[in-house]
Design an enzyme around this catalytic site. Structure first.
Site, PDB file in Angstrom:
ATOM      1  N   ASP A 108      37.556  54.655 102.277  1.00 45.72           N
ATOM      2  CA  ASP A 108      36.880  53.381 102.015  1.00 45.72           C
ATOM      3  C   ASP A 108      36.473  52.593 103.255  1.00 45.72           C
ATOM      4  O   ASP A 108      36.050  51.438 103.136  1.00 45.72           O
ATOM      5  CB  ASP A 108      37.754  52.503 101.115  1.00 45.72           C
ATOM      6  CG  ASP A 108      39.092  52.142 101.751  1.00 45.72           C
ATOM      7  OD1 ASP A 108      39.482  52.791 102.730  1.00 45.72           O
ATOM      8  OD2 ASP A 108      39.738  51.202 101.252  1.00 45.72           O
ATOM      9  N   GLU A 109      36.570  53.176 104.435  1.00 48.06           N
ATOM     10  CA  GLU A 109      36.124  52.435 105.622  1.00 48.06           C
ATOM     11  C   GLU A 109      35.691  53.386 106.725  1.00 48.06           C
ATOM     12  O   GLU A 109      36.139  54.533 106.804  1.00 48.06           O
ATOM     13  CB  GLU A 109      37.215  51.489 106.137  1.00 48.06           C
ATOM     14  CG  GLU A 109      38.491  52.150 106.563  1.00 48.06           C
ATOM     15  CD  GLU A 109      39.490  51.166 107.183  1.00 48.06           C
ATOM     16  OE1 GLU A 109      39.080  50.267 107.933  1.00 48.06           O
ATOM     17  OE2 GLU A 109      40.695  51.320 106.901  1.00 48.06           O
TER      18      GLU A 109
END
Length: 370
Positions: A108-109
């Site tokens: 997610d990043e």
């Protein structure tokens, strides 16, 4: 204002409550409701929480029991990592439309270096806005972003206007931004380190900047020089498109505590099988085997052994893990076991990485668009 290092345009993109948001995306009935991804049983753990749940103090890594106590209306769903990976790949495809210099940190990043980019856009801020809009349009999820001259500041900035926002720290504002920053906001400063800094009179970046490198090294070891540099805007770590894992591992939390090594052997065998699968997936092997033991009182112990050759076979991993298990008597009943392999055969490739660019002096001018 002058910096004695190359200035880059770095974006840190961080998806908003990613696992929980995917669940709400796939099941509209969950939208607007307090949601936790993970286990709600007495031994369950929250992997992620929606913003609706966070208002009640529900956080990741919290026990399911405590989360339910804080938010009686909390809905638990089981994690679906294959789905999260699928969505993550869709998001990364958008990143690659702008640059090949993408360093994923997790599903997610990621960091993006857009100093030179495929769109020829000189503004990293506008690129971040475009990326966030595309993710929302194509995937249906919101993302936040931080934009600045290095990875450290970009990561700190991405947390400022969450959810669904972004913050830019241009070169001419870097030092002021860091001086005014609460020490707890410094990436890499956890609760324990923050408490130690408080005891030394360090509450903000400005306080940190008054301490010389010898003082910081004396109190914080190798991290001292890191703190000394980052508060001055110095963080030369490049965005690494092929980020190499330092270790690969697998672990299991048990529904009931295990009280004897005999009961743990079967569990270790299953963990070794899972680890072997992951090693094959990444096509790596390693020399150092580490056994992780978490006791019922939540204290953690690790036992390691380094052998003379690289292994990835489950039988060899299990053999060493058993040896480590019987190395000394268990302190208490056990709630979690894990096996990891480090000292990987990828380490030699890391040494071949190019040396950092030769330092140059760059004058910060407003034409250096952010």
């Amino acid at each position: 204002m002058d910096f004695d290092f190359p200035l880059r345009k770095i974006i840190h993109v961080d998806m908003d409550a990613f696992y929980a948001s995917v669940e709400q995306l796939d099941n509209p009935e969950l939208k607007g409701k307090p949601l936790a991804v993970g286990g709600g049983a007495k031994r369950g753990v929250v992997s992620a929480a929606s913003y609706e749940a966070r208002k009640f103090g529900v956080r990741s890594a919290m026990s399911g029991f405590l989360a339910k106590k804080r938010c009686p209306e909390l809905i638990f769903v089981r994690p679906r990592f294959d789905r999260y990976k699928e969505i993550s790949q869709q998001i990364r495809a958008i990143f690659y439309e702008y640059t090949d210099l993408v360093e994923p940190l997790s599903l997610d990043e990621a960091y993006l270096d857009v100093t030179q980019n495929k769109k020829g856009n000189p503004s990293a801020s506008l690129i971040a806005e475009e990326i966030r809009a595309k993710i929302l349009e194509n995937v249906g999820l919101t993302a936040s972003a931080g934009i600045s001259i290095n990875k450290f500041i970009a990561k700190v900035a991405s947390d400022y206007n969450k959810p669904n926002g972004q913050k830019t720290v241009p070169p001419e504002e870097v030092l002021e931004f860091l001086e005014n920053l609460d020490i707890r906001k410094f990436y890499g400063v956890g609760k324990v380190t923050a408490e130690r800094m408080y005891q030394l009179g360090i509450f903000t970046g400005k306080d940190l900047k008054t301490k010389d490198v010898d003082f910081l090294t004396e109190h914080f070891g190798k991290s001292g020089s890191f703190y000394y540099n980052v508060v001055r805007g110095i963080h030369l770590s490049a965005v690494k498109p092929n980020r190499i894992a330092k270790s690969v591992g697998a672990e299991r939390t048990f529904s009931d505590n295990l009280t004897s090594e005999i009961f743990m052997l079967e569990k270790l065998e299953n963990i070794a099988k899972e680890l072997e699968k992951r090693l094959k997936r990444y096509d790596v092997s390693g020399k150092t085997i580490t056994l992780k033991i978490k006791y019922s009182d939540f204290t953690t112990q690790t036992r390691s052994k380094t052998i003379a050759y690289y292994i990835s076979d489950k039988s060899l991993i299990l053999e060493t893990a058993k040896e480590l298990l019987y190395q000394e008597k268990l302190k208490d009943s056990v709630r979690l076991l894990g096996i990891s392999l480090s000292n990987l055969n990828t380490d030699k490739d890391q040494k071949k990485e190019q040396k950092p660019e030769e330092k140059q002096r760059f004058s910060v001018q407003l034409k250096f668009d952010f």
